[in-house]
Design a protein around this motif. Sequence first.
Motif, mmCIF file in Angstrom:
data_model
loop_
_atom_site.group_PDB
_atom_site.id
_atom_site.type_symbol
_atom_site.label_atom_id
_atom_site.label_comp_id
_atom_site.label_asym_id
_atom_site.label_seq_id
_atom_site.Cartn_x
_atom_site.Cartn_y
_atom_site.Cartn_z
ATOM 1 N N GLN A 86 32.923 13.888 66.154
ATOM 2 C CA GLN A 86 34.432 13.726 65.856
ATOM 3 C C GLN A 86 35.238 14.407 64.790
ATOM 4 N N ASN A 114 29.373 12.622 70.929
ATOM 5 C CA ASN A 114 30.610 11.870 70.500
ATOM 6 C C ASN A 114 30.984 12.433 68.878
ATOM 7 N N LYS A 135 31.374 16.549 73.085
ATOM 8 C CA LYS A 135 31.466 15.257 73.957
ATOM 9 C C LYS A 135 30.283 14.285 74.101
ATOM 10 N N SER A 136 29.305 14.961 74.342
ATOM 11 C CA SER A 136 28.062 14.099 74.685
ATOM 12 C C SER A 136 27.379 13.402 73.405
ATOM 13 N N SER A 144 30.985 20.619 75.706
ATOM 14 C CA SER A 144 30.069 19.529 76.222
ATOM 15 C C SER A 144 29.322 18.738 75.268
#
Length: 107
Positions: A43, A41, A38-39, A35
């Motif tokens: 990569q 970003n 994702k929050s 989470s």
Amino acid sequence: MKAKEYVEKYCDKIASGDNSAMRELFLDLSQEVVSLCKSRNVQFAKGQISVIKEVNEKWNAIARKMKKEKGEDILREDGFILLWRQRLPELSMVEKSIADENLRILQ
């Protein structure tokens, strides 16, 4: 969830030897890693490792709170990151390359 909430949810179960509770705690915290990545970003591996280390600090807080509550070591400090390294040996290699890169920058 906060460390205190994890302690309330898992401490008695883990202290009684319930291995499934330990697994659930690991999976819950691993979901936090996903989470957060994702929050934010995230990569690249370097960012993922930073998030894993951050969540490992939460694991350590949980371990200290459980020890305080039960008077004994229930969780191993740094256990979260150690489990990640067992399941994903490449993590150690990436950590080493990041450390090497940081050394080169400092020299």
